[in-house]
Motif scaffolding. Structure first.
Motif, PDB file in Angstrom:
ATOM      1  N   GLY A 129      82.590 -63.252 -33.372  1.00 42.10           N
ATOM      2  CA  GLY A 129      84.024 -63.402 -33.623  1.00 42.10           C
ATOM      3  C   GLY A 129      84.251 -64.385 -34.756  1.00 42.10           C
ATOM      4  O   GLY A 129      83.639 -64.302 -35.820  1.00 42.10           O
ATOM      5  N   ASP A 130      85.126 -65.357 -34.539  1.00 43.25           N
ATOM      6  CA  ASP A 130      85.420 -66.348 -35.571  1.00 43.25           C
ATOM      7  C   ASP A 130      84.629 -67.641 -35.381  1.00 43.25           C
ATOM      8  O   ASP A 130      84.991 -68.687 -35.927  1.00 43.25           O
ATOM      9  N   ALA A 131      83.548 -67.577 -34.610  1.00 39.68           N
ATOM     10  CA  ALA A 131      82.713 -68.757 -34.377  1.00 39.68           C
ATOM     11  C   ALA A 131      81.283 -68.499 -34.827  1.00 39.68           C
ATOM     12  O   ALA A 131      80.759 -67.393 -34.685  1.00 39.68           O
ATOM     13  N   PHE A 132      80.661 -69.530 -35.389  1.00 37.61           N
ATOM     14  CA  PHE A 132      79.233 -69.510 -35.674  1.00 37.61           C
ATOM     15  C   PHE A 132      78.578 -70.458 -34.687  1.00 37.61           C
ATOM     16  O   PHE A 132      78.962 -71.623 -34.572  1.00 37.61           O
ATOM     17  N   ILE A 133      77.590 -69.970 -33.933  1.00 36.34           N
ATOM     18  CA  ILE A 133      76.970 -70.733 -32.856  1.00 36.34           C
ATOM     19  C   ILE A 133      75.487 -70.905 -33.168  1.00 36.34           C
ATOM     20  O   ILE A 133      74.791 -69.937 -33.469  1.00 36.34           O
ATOM     21  N   ARG A 134      75.010 -72.133 -33.095  1.00 39.61           N
ATOM     22  CA  ARG A 134      73.596 -72.410 -33.317  1.00 39.61           C
ATOM     23  C   ARG A 134      73.130 -73.468 -32.320  1.00 39.61           C
ATOM     24  O   ARG A 134      73.941 -74.047 -31.589  1.00 39.61           O
ATOM     25  N   ASN A 135      71.812 -73.700 -32.280  1.00 42.07           N
ATOM     26  CA  ASN A 135      71.290 -74.673 -31.324  1.00 42.07           C
ATOM     27  C   ASN A 135      70.248 -75.574 -31.966  1.00 42.07           C
ATOM     28  O   ASN A 135      69.641 -75.246 -32.991  1.00 42.07           O
ATOM     29  N   VAL A 136      70.049 -76.731 -31.348  1.00 41.47           N
ATOM     30  CA  VAL A 136      68.980 -77.663 -31.695  1.00 41.47           C
ATOM     31  C   VAL A 136      68.268 -77.977 -30.394  1.00 41.47           C
ATOM     32  O   VAL A 136      68.888 -78.477 -29.451  1.00 41.47           O
ATOM     33  N   THR A 137      66.977 -77.675 -30.295  1.00 41.90           N
ATOM     34  CA  THR A 137      66.273 -77.831 -29.026  1.00 41.90           C
ATOM     35  C   THR A 137      65.811 -79.273 -28.807  1.00 41.90           C
ATOM     36  O   THR A 137      65.491 -80.001 -29.744  1.00 41.90           O
ATOM     37  N   THR A 138      65.782 -79.679 -27.531  1.00 53.10           N
ATOM     38  CA  THR A 138      65.214 -80.954 -27.102  1.00 53.10           C
ATOM     39  C   THR A 138      64.362 -80.676 -25.864  1.00 53.10           C
ATOM     40  O   THR A 138      64.374 -79.573 -25.317  1.00 53.10           O
ATOM     41  N   ASP A 139      63.625 -81.694 -25.405  1.00 48.65           N
ATOM     42  CA  ASP A 139      62.777 -81.528 -24.226  1.00 48.65           C
ATOM     43  C   ASP A 139      63.561 -81.893 -22.963  1.00 48.65           C
ATOM     44  O   ASP A 139      64.540 -82.655 -23.023  1.00 48.65           O
ATOM     45  N   ILE A 140      63.117 -81.362 -21.824  1.00 47.19           N
ATOM     46  CA  ILE A 140      63.735 -81.736 -20.548  1.00 47.19           C
ATOM     47  C   ILE A 140      62.647 -82.100 -19.540  1.00 47.19           C
ATOM     48  O   ILE A 140      61.498 -81.663 -19.653  1.00 47.19           O
TER      49      ILE A 140
END
Length: 270
Positions: A129-140
């Motif tokens: 839609g009108d959003a750009f979604i991205r991620n940055v990974t971390t540890d858990i």
């Protein structure tokens, strides 16, 4: 001759289009974070109403983001915290069952996991839609009773970043450790950040306060609000942050409407 030129351009375009489609999406938040300061010329034109997003705190670490284009996004979605209509997009982290669901409502068209399969990190970079979604990974940290032999799951959590209406909105997820320079570089500029302040289940209050200060977003939205006194969090992030406590559970924000001083917004209407 003209026909030969047209045919050549058409052939070039046929090869170019697939190549462009395979290129990664461009993050405006990263571009703005890395850009040098520049002078903006004064433009004399009729004022228009700025595009706004509506943000609603549903509970725990679930926020709903409603975009100007009608897209509805839910963060750390488990299905337990529902406000209004079903979201179109849900993001999840798997630290605990309150942050994900393996059986989300089938009517939700976009389900984005913050963890990968077969030990590989999740890679999210999508225009929806009108959003750009991205991620940055971390540890858990591992689940209680998990005997895999290591304390942490590499890349098991994702910080999700939603770029919409000129705003850069970050959700830190179930963050369990401090961020290094590479994390901050990947995150880029944030205008609004959702921060867990429980001080125990995620990470220490000192640790998350340090991250909040360094991100220096215009708006800070606390989540994981269990027993942590808000005064403790405010004392740790410093006097440069103001506090805006509201009886509502939702607010609207545009790029032009961002506060000039970093502000912690508390939505007490949950």
């Amino acid at each position: 001759m003209r026909r030969l030129v047209s045919a050549a351009l058409a052939l070039f375009g046929a090869f170019l289009t697939p190549a462009l489609a395979q290129q990664p999406q461009r993050s405006e938040c990263l571009a703005m974070a890395n850009a040098a300061p520049r002078v903006m010329p004064v433009a004399f034109r009729q004022a228009t109403t700025p595009a706004e997003v509506e943000i609603t705190y549903a509970g725990h670490s679930t926020y709903f983001i409603d975009t100007p284009g009608g897209l509805r996004i839910a963060t750390d979605y488990s299905g337990a915290y529902q406000v209004g209509r079903l979201p179109d997009v849900v993001t999840m982290n798997r630290a605990h069952s309150t942050h994900y669901s393996l059986f989300p409502d089938k009517r939700i068209p976009h389900v984005l996991h913050g963890w990968g399969e077969d030990g590989k990190p999740a890679i999210v970079s999508e225009r929806i839609g009108d959003a750009f979604i991205r991620n940055v990974t971390t540890d858990i940290r591992r689940y209680f009773g998990d005997d895999a032999g290591t304390d942490m799951i590499r890349d098991g959590n994702s910080i999700f970043i939603f770029e919409v209406a000129g705003l850069c909105i970050g959700h830190l997820g179930h963050l369990h450790h401090k961020l290094d320079d590479s994390h901050f570089a990947q995150i880029g500029r944030l205008d609004i950040v959702m921060v867990p302040i429980d001080g125990t289940y995620t990470m220490s209050l000192d640790g998350v306060s340090e991250i909040t200060r360094r991100l220096r977003a215009s708006v800070v939205l606390p989540m994981h609000r269990f027993a942590t006194p808000l005064d403790d969090f405010m004392r740790r992030i410093g006097q440069q942050f103001e506090i805006d406590r509201r009886i509502d559970r939702s607010f609207r924000m545009s790029r032009d409407g961002l506060p000039s001083t970093p502000t912690v917004i508390i939505l007490d209407g949950v």
